[in-house]
Design a protein around this motif. Structure first.
Motif, PDB file in Angstrom:
ATOM      1  N   PHE A   1       0.987  -1.191   0.132  1.00  0.00           N
ATOM      2  CA  PHE A   1      -0.075  -0.315  -0.124  1.00  0.00           C
ATOM      3  C   PHE A   1       0.845   1.217  -0.371  1.00  0.00           C
ATOM      4  N   SER A   2       0.514   2.582  -0.449  1.00  0.00           N
ATOM      5  CA  SER A   2       0.886   3.857  -1.038  1.00  0.00           C
ATOM      6  C   SER A   2       0.674   4.348   0.239  1.00  0.00           C
ATOM      7  N   TYR A   3       0.727   5.062   0.871  1.00  0.00           N
ATOM      8  CA  TYR A   3       0.166   6.073   1.492  1.00  0.00           C
ATOM      9  C   TYR A   3       0.061   7.112   1.194  1.00  0.00           C
ATOM     10  N   GLU A   4      -1.650   7.673   0.660  1.00  0.00           N
ATOM     11  CA  GLU A   4      -0.791   8.882  -0.130  1.00  0.00           C
ATOM     12  C   GLU A   4      -2.131   9.863   0.608  1.00  0.00           C
ATOM     13  N   GLY A   5      -2.521   9.841   1.870  1.00  0.00           N
ATOM     14  CA  GLY A   5      -3.152  10.542   2.764  1.00  0.00           C
ATOM     15  C   GLY A   5      -3.104  10.144   3.540  1.00  0.00           C
ATOM     16  N   GLU A   6      -4.584  10.924   4.986  1.00  0.00           N
ATOM     17  CA  GLU A   6      -5.288  10.090   5.919  1.00  0.00           C
ATOM     18  C   GLU A   6      -6.205   9.029   5.090  1.00  0.00           C
ATOM     19  N   PRO A   7      -7.424   9.740   4.515  1.00  0.00           N
ATOM     20  CA  PRO A   7      -8.630   9.841   3.843  1.00  0.00           C
ATOM     21  C   PRO A   7      -8.228   8.150   2.525  1.00  0.00           C
ATOM     22  N   ALA A   8      -7.203   8.563   2.437  1.00  0.00           N
ATOM     23  CA  ALA A   8      -6.912   7.288   1.044  1.00  0.00           C
ATOM     24  C   ALA A   8      -6.924   6.126   2.455  1.00  0.00           C
ATOM     25  N   LEU A   9      -6.273   6.032   2.961  1.00  0.00           N
ATOM     26  CA  LEU A   9      -6.059   5.316   4.343  1.00  0.00           C
ATOM     27  C   LEU A   9      -7.400   4.351   4.370  1.00  0.00           C
ATOM     28  N   HIS A  10      -8.159   5.587   4.880  1.00  0.00           N
ATOM     29  CA  HIS A  10      -9.114   4.973   5.635  1.00  0.00           C
ATOM     30  C   HIS A  10     -10.183   4.395   4.520  1.00  0.00           C
ATOM     31  N   ALA A  11     -10.179   4.634   2.936  1.00  0.00           N
ATOM     32  CA  ALA A  11     -11.174   4.032   2.477  1.00  0.00           C
ATOM     33  C   ALA A  11     -10.988   2.819   1.972  1.00  0.00           C
ATOM     34  N   TRP A  12      -9.272   2.759   2.291  1.00  0.00           N
ATOM     35  CA  TRP A  12      -8.492   1.296   1.803  1.00  0.00           C
ATOM     36  C   TRP A  12      -8.940   0.617   2.921  1.00  0.00           C
ATOM     37  N   ILE A  13      -8.756   0.926   3.849  1.00  0.00           N
ATOM     38  CA  ILE A  13      -9.324  -0.117   4.888  1.00  0.00           C
ATOM     39  C   ILE A  13     -10.596  -0.154   5.043  1.00  0.00           C
ATOM     40  N   LYS A  14     -11.954   0.592   4.592  1.00  0.00           N
ATOM     41  CA  LYS A  14     -12.795   0.508   5.236  1.00  0.00           C
ATOM     42  C   LYS A  14     -13.232  -0.537   4.156  1.00  0.00           C
ATOM     43  N   LYS A  15     -12.813   0.228   2.859  1.00  0.00           N
ATOM     44  CA  LYS A  15     -13.644  -1.575   1.151  1.00  0.00           C
ATOM     45  C   LYS A  15     -13.149  -2.534   1.635  1.00  0.00           C
ATOM     46  N   ILE A  16     -11.584  -3.061   2.464  1.00  0.00           N
ATOM     47  CA  ILE A  16     -11.263  -3.922   2.316  1.00  0.00           C
ATOM     48  C   ILE A  16     -12.232  -4.883   3.671  1.00  0.00           C
TER      49      ILE A  16
END
Lengths: 184, 289
Positions: free
Chosen positions: A61-76
């Motif tokens: 995973f390439s970190y591109e900001g907190e919203p992207a991280l949250h979205a990625w985790i939520k999707k999983i």
């Protein structure tokens, strides 16, 4: 500690950073899982499976900001929930009736707390609840929902309509209760 | 219904995506859940045993199984002048060379000729029996059948493989029934000069003409004919067969199986068969019986 730093250290396999991330996100993600999985123990199991996949997939995973991280985790997490429900054969939806436009009373929703709304959602049947969550909360369209759940687009619309109808009834009941509570 | 999100969605999102989760059900088992997750994350992956490992183990078992089975089956495996029983399976006592390397040159050619033959004999594990004629009988396996063969050995007292002519196939001799069955084992230095397969003798009765039988033998007691062939007359039919159909063929006259009408009998044969009662049939007995 900065969340970007945590992600960087967790990527390198630091158990402490992973624990910090878990503590930071677990409660929110558990709530998210519980919107799909009614049983709390099952929701916790799904949450652990989701975090296992998150930590295993974090190096890629390439970190591109907190919203992207949250979205990625939520999707999983959503995918894990859907997988769990599919394993339980919960999507046994065969009805496809005419979907009707039903609007919910926004004022009553605003007056209810998050816990009360979650309680309302958990009273819905699993098919209604899943479609409602995916459409209203996750913002997916009916085609995407149909592909995810293995149902047709029309069925997804029908399920959403029924979910709304049921929620309206429950909210009306809640509203009268709320009015009664206020007038006392 | 359109796929666009309705207006009321924002209310739901605002409520459900609340940064502070509802405190109605606090998660008490968070640390336990982390421990569980941590153990799952850091557990060592189980080493998968590769398939070649199992194949090698199977081969090793097979290699060990054969000598063990031989040792169990042949309790006299340590005989033959101190040769170890393992030598039978192609392992030389000194363990350095292959089995064929220990044989003399003269034998190697013969052996090659034998191998080029149609039959492939498995002499491994053959059991030998010593007969009274200073010969040895060996039971060898040819395919799935077992045969007994006469085996002459070089290297015994007084015998040497001097020339190639001496290394010829031994002439088969009748197997004596009183052969002692002293079991010995092959050793790699044993030199088998030749093997001859003796098929089991078939009991075959000699066919005799009826004229060869004794013309005077009209009793049911066994007797001897002119030619010395034993015979016995047994009562077979109580009543003489008369007026039976005569079968004609290309080769002459053929009579019914159980008898012949008197009118059809030739005059020369009549004299020999007149004295035989019609209800009797003579059969020949072999000397063994």
């Amino acid at each position: 500690m900065d969340i970007a730093q945590l992600v960087r250290e967790a990527k390198q396999g630091s158990a402490a950073a992973q624990k910090c991330l878990f503590d930071l996100l677990a409660d929110k993600m558990l709530l998210h899982c519980r919107r799909y999985v009614k049983n709390r123990e099952n929701a916790e199991e799904v949450l652990l499976d989701g975090f296992y996949k998150i930590f295993k997939g974090l190096p890629a995973f390439s970190y591109e900001g907190e919203p992207a991280l949250h979205a990625w985790i939520k999707k999983i997490m959503v995918n894990e929930c859907l997988m769990f429900l599919r394993k339980k054969n919960a999507f046994n939806i065969v009805t496809e009736s005419e979907a009707a436009e039903i609007s919910l009373d926004a004022q009553i929703i605003d007056e209810l707390s998050a816990a009360e709304i979650l309680d309302l959602l958990l009273q819905l049947p699993v098919g209604y609840r899943t479609v409602f969550n995916l459409y209203i909360i996750e913002g997916m369209n009916h085609r995407e929902i149909g592909e995810l759940m293995g149902i047709s687009e029309g069925t997804s619309k029908s399920q959403l309509s029924k979910a709304r109808s049921l929620l309206q009834k429950m909210l009306a009941q809640k509203g009268t209760d709320y009015v009664k509570r206020k007038t006392r | 219904m359109s796929n666009e999100r309705p207006d009321d969605a924002s209310h739901w999102i605002n409520k459900l995506e609340d940064p502070d989760p509802p405190a109605a059900e606090p998660w008490t088992g968070k640390n336990a859940a982390w421990e569980k997750l941590y153990s799952r994350l850091h557990e060592k992956p189980r080493r998968r045993i590769p398939s070649w490992y199992w194949a090698a183990a199977a081969c090793l078992l097979l290699v060990l199984y054969i000598p063990v089975k031989q040792a169990i089956r042949g309790d006299g495996g340590m005989k033959m002048g101190g040769q170890v029983a393992d030598a039978e399976d192609g392992v030389k006592p000194n363990g350095s060379k292959a089995r064929g390397a220990a044989k003399p040159r003269g034998y190697a050619k013969e052996e090659r000729k034998e191998r080029e033959g149609a039959q492939s004999m498995m002499t491994d594990g053959a059991r030998k029996e010593r007969t009274g004629n200073d010969q040895e009988l060996a039971t060898v396996r040819i395919g799935t059948n077992k045969r007994r063969v006469i085996v002459r050995r070089m290297g015994d007292e007084g015998e040497k493989p001097a020339t190639k002519e001496e290394a010829k196939l031994a002439v088969p001799e009748p197997i004596s029934g009183s052969a002692t069955t002293q079991e010995t084992r092959y050793a790699p230095d044993d030199l088998v000069l030749g093997m001859v397969i003796i098929p089991p003798a078939k009991k075959k009765l000699r066919v005799v003409h009826i004229n060869e039988l004794d013309p005077t033998g009209d009793t049911s007691e066994p007797g001897k004919s002119n030619t010395g062939v034993s015979w016995a007359a047994i009562p077979y039919i109580q009543r003489p067969v008369r007026n039976v159909p005569i079968f004609m063929g290309n080769t002459g006259k053929h009579f019914f199986h159980f008898g012949r009408p008197k009118a059809q009998v030739e005059p020369s044969a009549t004299a020999a068969t007149d004295n035989i009662p019609p209800e009797l049939i003579k059969i020949k007995l072999s000397p063994q019986n």
